[in-house]
Design an enzyme around this catalytic site. Structure first.
Site, PDB file in Angstrom:
ATOM      1  N   HIS A  26      32.163 -37.715  20.641  1.00  0.00           N
ATOM      2  CA  HIS A  26      32.846 -36.454  20.962  1.00  0.00           C
ATOM      3  C   HIS A  26      32.183 -35.278  20.249  1.00  0.00           C
ATOM      4  CE1 HIS A  26      36.749 -39.011  21.626  1.00  0.00           C
ATOM      5  NE2 HIS A  26      35.772 -39.316  22.468  1.00  0.00           N
TER       6      HIS A  26
ATOM      7  N   ASP B  77      36.879 -33.073  15.971  1.00  0.00           N
ATOM      8  CA  ASP B  77      36.656 -34.518  15.910  1.00  0.00           C
ATOM      9  C   ASP B  77      36.023 -34.950  14.594  1.00  0.00           C
ATOM     10  OD1 ASP B  77      37.295 -36.037  18.585  1.00  0.00           O
ATOM     11  OD2 ASP B  77      36.535 -34.079  19.175  1.00  0.00           O
TER      12      ASP B  77
ATOM     13  N   GLU C 147      40.912 -40.523  23.357  1.00  0.00           N
ATOM     14  CA  GLU C 147      41.955 -40.070  22.442  1.00  0.00           C
ATOM     15  C   GLU C 147      43.283 -40.768  22.732  1.00  0.00           C
ATOM     16  OE1 GLU C 147      41.198 -38.545  19.939  1.00  0.00           O
ATOM     17  OE2 GLU C 147      39.470 -37.260  20.326  1.00  0.00           O
TER      18      GLU C 147
ATOM     19  N   TYR D 215      30.630 -32.002  22.140  1.00  0.00           N
ATOM     20  CA  TYR D 215      30.973 -30.601  21.891  1.00  0.00           C
ATOM     21  C   TYR D 215      29.783 -29.810  21.346  1.00  0.00           C
ATOM     22  CZ  TYR D 215      35.705 -32.101  22.858  1.00  0.00           C
ATOM     23  OH  TYR D 215      36.829 -32.606  23.481  1.00  0.00           O
TER      24      TYR D 215
ATOM     25  N   GLU E   7      34.395 -40.958  18.015  1.00  0.00           N
ATOM     26  CA  GLU E   7      34.527 -39.617  17.438  1.00  0.00           C
ATOM     27  C   GLU E   7      33.150 -38.964  17.304  1.00  0.00           C
ATOM     28  OE1 GLU E   7      37.324 -38.433  17.408  1.00  0.00           O
ATOM     29  OE2 GLU E   7      38.786 -40.006  17.010  1.00  0.00           O
TER      30      GLU E   7
END
Length: 380
Positions: A150, A116, A256, A154, A147
């Site tokens: 994200h 990302d 997404e 993660y 983004e």
């Protein structure tokens, strides 16, 4: 704040270095004649600004692309936070997985560690400066926030799944040290660099280069690389594993899918405004780009499941990627190429078989209220 009518010229013009109300068209990036720049009326033959015309339009009125503004408002409603994701059962699941399944997860997490961030860099370095509509830039600003969200998701995933500091460092270095991930990163970075030197889209050749970058990140990176990664997550959930990862992935998937829809809508706008750009050479380049992306993702699949993961094969993953590529081609108004069907029944059960399914369903799993109304047909 007081807004004067267009006929009220009091205080208009320049005072020192201050730009006052006489020049709103120049600020919006709308081309004007020399006569108009001196305060006269623009000529009758003046052409409207197109979405890829160089400039920096700043005001939302008159709004050229209300559908993009609606996408922005929909994105605002679909707000979630990483703190809502519950990884409570995932650590126990990792302990009872087979070595081959744990290898799959380790490789997947290593890809997620930087994927990302690459997309966010392309937004900042390339897309924002060339899509010349304020409502489009509003959406891109929102996408950049997503983004970043994200990336945070993660990072939390890595901290939870990989408690050892040295192992986490190896995951972050995967774009340089793991060949299957480096191949995908090199593909992405090459397309970022393909238009990095373009400050203005002055010629049809410049605009075709920009279109290929936009299509690459929508169709290949978000539409194949990320969709391929989501497949492994939903496969594991179909076996009762990693529900925290799958729950967060549901939200990432929705984001997404919306990013892809926005990019494809911009492509559709350009097709209507400048149809000559969409020639045989552009289509050949798009098909070659998709074929290369499928090869990259197939190599990644061989790395992930090559050790033998029951229920997953490299051949099935490739067929799914070809199926997705056909959907991307159809969305771009191009003929399908592969004729592949979706080999994964568990994806249909997870309601992620097609992007269109997402847009046909009302998203109610996460929404925040947006107060007030905006009249899109109003003009200052």
């Amino acid at each position: 704040m007081l807004f004067r009518s267009p006929g009220d010229r009091r205080g208009a013009g320049r005072r020192g270095d201050r730009v006052l109300a006489r020049e709103p068209r120049e600020l919006r990036g709308v081309p004007v004649s020399a006569e108009a720049a001196e305060g006269g009326r623009a000529g009758a033959n003046q052409q409207p600004v197109r979405i890829l015309d160089p400039g920096m339009r700043l005001t939302l009125r008159p709004m050229a692309y209300p559908q993009l503004f609606e996408m922005y408002k929909a994105a605002i409603k679909n707000t979630w936070t990483v703190e809502e994701v519950d990884f409570g059962t995932d650590v126990a699941d990792l302990a009872r997985m087979t070595p081959a399944e744990r290898h799959l997860v380790q490789r997947l997490v290593a890809f997620f560690a930087t994927g990302d961030s690459i997309v966010a860099n392309n937004l900042v370095l390339n897309l924002y400066k060339h899509v010349n509509a304020p409502e489009a830039r509003m959406y891109l600003s929102r996408q950049l926030f997503e983004e970043a969200l994200h990336v945070q998701f993660y990072l939390t995933l890595l901290d939870t799944y990989v408690p050892d500091h040295d192992e986490r460092q190896r995951a972050f270095a995967a774009v340089e040290t793991i060949p299957s991930i480096k191949q995908k990163a090199d593909f992405c970075l090459r397309w970022i660099d393909s238009i990095h030197d373009l400050d203005r889209l002055e010629t049809p050749a410049h605009r075709r280069r920009f279109l290929l970058n936009l299509i690459c990140f929508a169709a290949c990176i978000e539409g194949l690389f990320f969709f391929g990664a989501f497949t492994y997550v939903y496969f594991l959930r179909s076996k009762g594993l990693l529900h925290g990862l799958a729950g967060g992935t549901n939200w990432v998937f929705r984001d997404e899918s919306a990013h892809m829809a926005f990019a494809f809508e911009v492509v559709a706008i350009v097709r209507r405004e400048e149809p000559a750009l969409f020639d045989e050479a552009l289509e050949r380049d798009v098909r070659a780009m998709l074929a290369e992306a499928i090869d990259c993702e197939t190599q990644f699949a061989a790395d992930l499941v090559g050790g033998g993961v029951a229920g997953l094969s490299v051949g099935d993953v490739r067929r799914y990627l070809e199926y997705c590529a056909d959907q991307r081609l159809a969305t771009l108004g191009m003929a399908k190429q592969y004729g592949a069907s979706n080999p994964f029944g568990f994806l249909a059960l997870q309601d992620v078989q097609e992007v269109t399914n997402f847009f046909e369903r009302r998203v109610s799993a996460y929404q925040v209220g947006v107060e007030g109304e905006v009249a899109l047909d109003a003009a200052f």
